[in-house]
Write an enzyme that holds these catalytic residues in place. Structure first.
Site, PDB file in Angstrom:
ATOM      1  N   GLN A  37      -4.788  -3.996  -2.034  1.00  0.00           N
ATOM      2  CA  GLN A  37      -4.358  -2.986  -3.003  1.00  0.00           C
ATOM      3  C   GLN A  37      -4.236  -3.546  -4.424  1.00  0.00           C
ATOM      4  O   GLN A  37      -4.157  -2.784  -5.380  1.00  0.00           O
ATOM      5  CB  GLN A  37      -3.028  -2.351  -2.570  1.00  0.00           C
ATOM      6  CG  GLN A  37      -3.097  -1.602  -1.247  1.00  0.00           C
ATOM      7  CD  GLN A  37      -3.910  -0.299  -1.307  1.00  0.00           C
ATOM      8  OE1 GLN A  37      -4.273   0.189  -2.379  1.00  0.00           O
ATOM      9  NE2 GLN A  37      -4.209   0.260  -0.145  1.00  0.00           N
ATOM     10  N   HIS A  62     -13.753  -0.423  -0.589  1.00  0.00           N
ATOM     11  CA  HIS A  62     -13.511   1.030  -0.694  1.00  0.00           C
ATOM     12  C   HIS A  62     -12.174   1.395  -1.337  1.00  0.00           C
ATOM     13  O   HIS A  62     -11.905   2.574  -1.583  1.00  0.00           O
ATOM     14  CB  HIS A  62     -13.667   1.712   0.666  1.00  0.00           C
ATOM     15  CG  HIS A  62     -12.552   1.481   1.641  1.00  0.00           C
ATOM     16  ND1 HIS A  62     -11.616   2.445   1.895  1.00  0.00           N
ATOM     17  CD2 HIS A  62     -12.246   0.436   2.429  1.00  0.00           C
ATOM     18  CE1 HIS A  62     -10.776   1.990   2.815  1.00  0.00           C
ATOM     19  NE2 HIS A  62     -11.139   0.763   3.158  1.00  0.00           N
ATOM     20  N   ASN A 114       0.797  -1.224   0.000  1.00  0.00           N
ATOM     21  CA  ASN A 114       0.000   0.000   0.000  1.00  0.00           C
ATOM     22  C   ASN A 114       0.832   1.277   0.000  1.00  0.00           C
ATOM     23  O   ASN A 114       0.378   2.317  -0.444  1.00  0.00           O
ATOM     24  CB  ASN A 114      -0.956   0.019   1.202  1.00  0.00           C
ATOM     25  CG  ASN A 114      -0.288  -0.377   2.493  1.00  0.00           C
ATOM     26  OD1 ASN A 114       0.273  -1.464   2.608  1.00  0.00           O
ATOM     27  ND2 ASN A 114      -0.327   0.504   3.462  1.00  0.00           N
ATOM     28  N   CYS A 138      -2.938   4.840   7.678  1.00  0.00           N
ATOM     29  CA  CYS A 138      -3.028   4.589   9.112  1.00  0.00           C
ATOM     30  C   CYS A 138      -1.889   5.237   9.877  1.00  0.00           C
ATOM     31  O   CYS A 138      -2.003   5.466  11.067  1.00  0.00           O
ATOM     32  CB  CYS A 138      -3.053   3.087   9.375  1.00  0.00           C
ATOM     33  SG  CYS A 138      -4.363   2.295   8.446  1.00  0.00           S
TER      34      CYS A 138
HETATM   35  N1  PLP Z   1      -4.557  -4.097   3.992  1.00  0.00           N
HETATM   36  C1  PLP Z   1      -3.999  -3.176   3.192  1.00  0.00           C
HETATM   37  C2  PLP Z   1      -2.859  -3.564   2.298  1.00  0.00           C
HETATM   38  C3  PLP Z   1      -4.471  -1.864   3.190  1.00  0.00           C
HETATM   39  O1  PLP Z   1      -3.911  -0.956   2.381  1.00  0.00           O
HETATM   40  C4  PLP Z   1      -5.552  -1.528   4.055  1.00  0.00           C
HETATM   41  C5  PLP Z   1      -6.045  -0.135   4.123  1.00  0.00           C
HETATM   42  O2  PLP Z   1      -5.293   0.812   4.004  1.00  0.00           O
HETATM   43  C6  PLP Z   1      -6.105  -2.520   4.869  1.00  0.00           C
HETATM   44  C7  PLP Z   1      -5.575  -3.797   4.806  1.00  0.00           C
HETATM   45  C8  PLP Z   1      -7.254  -2.233   5.778  1.00  0.00           C
HETATM   46  O3  PLP Z   1      -8.436  -2.179   5.045  1.00  0.00           O
HETATM   47  P1  PLP Z   1      -9.812  -1.582   5.620  1.00  0.00           P
HETATM   48  O4  PLP Z   1      -9.715  -0.113   5.476  1.00  0.00           O
HETATM   49  O5  PLP Z   1     -10.876  -2.177   4.761  1.00  0.00           O
HETATM   50  O6  PLP Z   1      -9.964  -2.023   7.018  1.00  0.00           O
END
Ligand code: PLP
Length: 386
Positions: free
Chosen positions: A178, A199, A150, A325
């Site tokens: 991703q 999303h 990501n 995050c």
């Molecule tokens: N895994 C990856 C690689 C992500 O980029 C993200 C979100 O940024 C997530 C998991 C978490 O996803 P969610 O927003 O649906 O909880």
């Protein structure tokens, strides 16, 4: 707020029209609870099964392998929770060092002393040789490697990692958040566990899925009703599931008709412009296979560098640093540190992530804005963006 151009699709994306319409239609047509004992309930249950079949067809798996969740954070937590409940108390879990925090932290929580990180090369690709050698000596209870990162957009050799794990009969888990909607999903269904969420590819928030075994017992993270074959309690989000599938089908169709191809070129043009506009910048993972939408750039160490995001925001561009995050936190991204960047360098990385809606002109405008911020921070220099 004036007009903003959005370059933070890896954090979340706007809902695409086909998905929005599917959601609106579904909320009107399927008002029942899929578990209810009447025909209105049965209709909702039928619609949910239809969405499950369509998603399974895209991934290449059995529809009963699909569990609907609230999103990938839940899916990923559910995987680690399941293994914490079922693995031999001595077994380790191996996760790549560049997994999303919801995998890393869930592993840390459930396996504080039995978690190993699969190292990555300085290019941000998991070290397959390490995996092959270590697996020949020890058998962990689970290996987790994401499909595409990501932060950097670097594609991971998940097919190869899966093949090595198969050889040693070790379950393989792939966070495909991703990858989905940007690269064809074909083959992902071969992994034992796969997570995704709507999303990131033009569907709504609050809906995701976990592909997992339908036979045997996947331990539910959430207690309650027997929904989803006992693998996830709670009333299913029927309209969410339908709109997730509508978005993913639309993206798969666009890819099948070649629409992703020019976008690789737009990203490459941008990278060239960026390097001209901000001499000394380094594209993270350059030369490696990366998502067509993502550019992670280590910006030159110029005065006021820490304020790139704010300055670009003022110029009308929404960009990010590490992952969504970690935005707002001071710590450098663990992904970049795992790639051997020094912490001071990792804090200089900007992430630009586009979407299907992004135009070449918007990429060009972004490069110009980067150039403007650079020149403002270095009044002695000039920029050369075309
Ligand atoms: N895994 C990856 C690689 C992500 O980029 C993200 C979100 O940024 C997530 C998991 C978490 O996803 P969610 O927003 O649906 O909880």
């Amino acid at each position: 707020m004036g007009q903003m151009i959005y370059f933070d699709y890896n954090a979340t994306s706007p809902v695409m029209p086909a998905s929005r319409q599917a959601w609106l239609d579904a909320t009107e047509q399927f008002i029942g609870n899929p578990s209810s004992p009447h025909r209105i309930g049965a209709r909702a249950d039928g619609a949910l099964s239809d969405a499950r079949e369509r998603l399974a067809a895209i991934l290449g798996c059995d529809p009963l392998d699909i569990v609907w969740t609230s999103g990938a954070t839940e899916s990923n937590n559910a995987v680690l929770h399941h293994f914490a409940r079922t693995l031999d108390p001595k077994a380790e879990v191996w996760i790549s060092a560049i997994e999303h925090p919801c995998v890393i932290q869930a592993a840390q929580h459930y396996f504080p002393r039995r978690r190993r990180l699969v190292p990555v090369t300085p290019d941000g690709i998991i070290d397959l040789d390490w995996l092959a050698v270590e697996l020949s000596e020890t058998r962990p209870g689970l290996v987790a490697v994401m499909a595409a990162n990501n932060v950097t957009g670097v594609l991971q050799p998940w097919r190869e990692a899966l093949a090595i794990c198969r050889q040693y009969k070790v379950p393989f888990f792939c966070d495909a958040v991703q990858w989905l909607g940007k690269i064809p999903a074909k083959g992902l269904g071969d992994c034992d566990f796969v997570s995704g969420c709507a999303h990131k590819f033009g569907g709504p928030r609050g809906i995701g899925f976990l592909k997992c075994p339908n036979k045997g017992h996947v331990q539910s993270l959430i207690f309650g009703g027997p929904q989803e074959e006992g693998r996830r309690a709670g009333t299913e989000n029927v309209a969410g599931a339908i709109s997730l599938v509508a978005a993913l089908e639309a993206r798969e169709k666009a890819m099948a008709s070649g629409e992703a191809k020019p976008r690789v070129g737009w990203r490459e043009d941008f990278e060239r412009h960026l390097l001209e506009a901000a001499p000394g910048a380094i594209i993270v993972g350059k030369g490696k296979r990366r998502l067509w939408n993502t550019v992670a750039a280590l910006m030159p160490d110029v005065a006021a560098q820490a304020r790139w995001v704010v300055k670009l925001d003022k110029l009308g561009f929404a960009v990010s640093t590490g992952s969504a995050c970690s935005t707002g936190k001071e710590e450098p991204s663990h992904v970049l540190c795992a790639m051997s960047l020094k912490p001071a360098e990792a804090t200089r990385v900007l992430r630009f992530s586009s979407g299907w809606e992004t135009t070449p002109d918007e990429w060009t405008a972004l490069a110009e804005a980067v150039g403007k911020v650079y020149v403002d921070a270095n009044p002695m220099r000039t920029q050369t963006v075309p």
